[in-house]
Design an enzyme around this catalytic site. Sequence first.
Site, PDB file in Angstrom:
ATOM      1  N   LYS A 106      48.479  24.059  44.038  1.00  4.79           N
ATOM      2  CA  LYS A 106      48.705  25.553  43.066  1.00  4.79           C
ATOM      3  C   LYS A 106      49.589  26.333  44.110  1.00  4.79           C
ATOM      4  CE  LYS A 106      47.008  28.998  40.712  1.00  4.79           C
ATOM      5  NZ  LYS A 106      46.322  30.285  40.847  1.00  4.79           N
ATOM      6  N   GLY A 167      42.951  38.784  37.600  1.00  7.90           N
ATOM      7  CA  GLY A 167      42.040  39.509  38.331  1.00  7.90           C
ATOM      8  C   GLY A 167      41.702  41.049  37.220  1.00  7.90           C
ATOM      9  N   GLY A 194      44.160  37.051  34.507  1.00  8.01           N
ATOM     10  CA  GLY A 194      43.984  37.652  33.261  1.00  8.01           C
ATOM     11  C   GLY A 194      43.375  37.033  31.926  1.00  8.01           C
ATOM     12  N   ASN A 215      38.808  32.463  36.968  1.00  9.62           N
ATOM     13  CA  ASN A 215      37.535  32.471  38.139  1.00  9.62           C
ATOM     14  C   ASN A 215      37.426  34.009  37.763  1.00  9.62           C
ATOM     15  OD1 ASN A 215      38.841  32.307  41.424  1.00  9.62           O
ATOM     16  ND2 ASN A 215      36.880  33.344  40.470  1.00  9.62           N
ATOM     17  N   THR A 216      37.889  35.295  37.503  1.00  8.89           N
ATOM     18  CA  THR A 216      37.648  36.310  38.539  1.00  8.89           C
ATOM     19  C   THR A 216      36.531  36.326  37.072  1.00  8.89           C
ATOM     20  OG1 THR A 216      39.372  37.069  38.962  1.00  8.89           O
ATOM     21  CG2 THR A 216      38.136  39.096  37.962  1.00  8.89           C
TER      22      THR A 216
END
Lengths: 266, 72
Positions: A106, A167, A194, A215-216
């Site tokens: 990535k 995030g 986002g 993720n976040t």
Amino acid sequence: MMKSNDRQPQDCFMIADHKFGSRLFTGTGKFANSELMADALKASQSEMATMSLKRVDLHQKSDDILRPLMANAIKLLPNTSGAKNAKDAIFAAQLAREALATNWIKLEIHPDPKYLMPDPIETLMAAEALVNDGFIVLPYMHADPVLAKRLEDVGCHAVMPLGAPIGSNKGLVSQDFLKIIIEQANVPVIVDAGIGAPSHAAYAMELGADAVLVNTAMAVSPDPVAMARAFAMAVESGRMAYLAGLGQVNNHAIATSPLTSFLDGV
Amino acid sequence: MQASQKVVTINDQEQVVIEPGVSSLAELVSKFTLDNNVAVAIDSKIIPHRLWGSTLLFGDEQLTIFGAIAGG
């Protein structure tokens, strides 16, 4: 517009030579511990997870994040986070290939620590060099349709446009441009960054994205495992809605019941 | 440490005395991690795993060990 790989049996999709059954990819950052991360990833049914590389701290034992990922047969997608230019990113990718025995990367280059905006020029340069070096390159990028085509042209195997800053949990702020990227792409489009709620992920899938990376929103939830499950359901739901076909959006009302004047004159 | 001794600096954290032309990279790395999922660079040049055993150290090298951490 439907893409050629949209209606395969079991609705799998391919990146390079790898088939994915789940359209939810996950990051491994910000979880309270690696055990919680592993449980959340399992609940998400994700088949690919990102990670970073850094200098080993010789004086401090760090969590072993690889063991639970390998135990669950999750494909590893190392990132080049921390790279501020193409040279850094290429070095980080080569380190990752050596450490993790994978040529998947990535690619992310963000010189600005406040907004973590990806540098489009350095990203394109690095992408071309890495593709030529045999990497399967998934670049994190602005939701810029022109850049997406340029990255596709140099051989990237997917593109990862942002929905909003990393995030930020703001959702698909870039939705108008994501639609163009999705319409024009000949490689999988993975909406990254986002996505702060399952509804955002569902919306990305309804737009026709091939996958999302989260993720976040999972990691910082008070219950990451339940949140991971919610994201899995949202991605599946959004994908199903996209395949079923959404109704046209109109600026005026269109009645769902007959408007005959049967009460006139009563 | 004696003035004549040769050392390798690791991750800017540790200095290890080596026997010039005898100590190998594999031997040195194994002192710090048993994890196979690491990458190693000497003076910013990545050394492939397959060459660790045959890469001999001569002193004054800067060695960096990289490992996987969580990230998005």
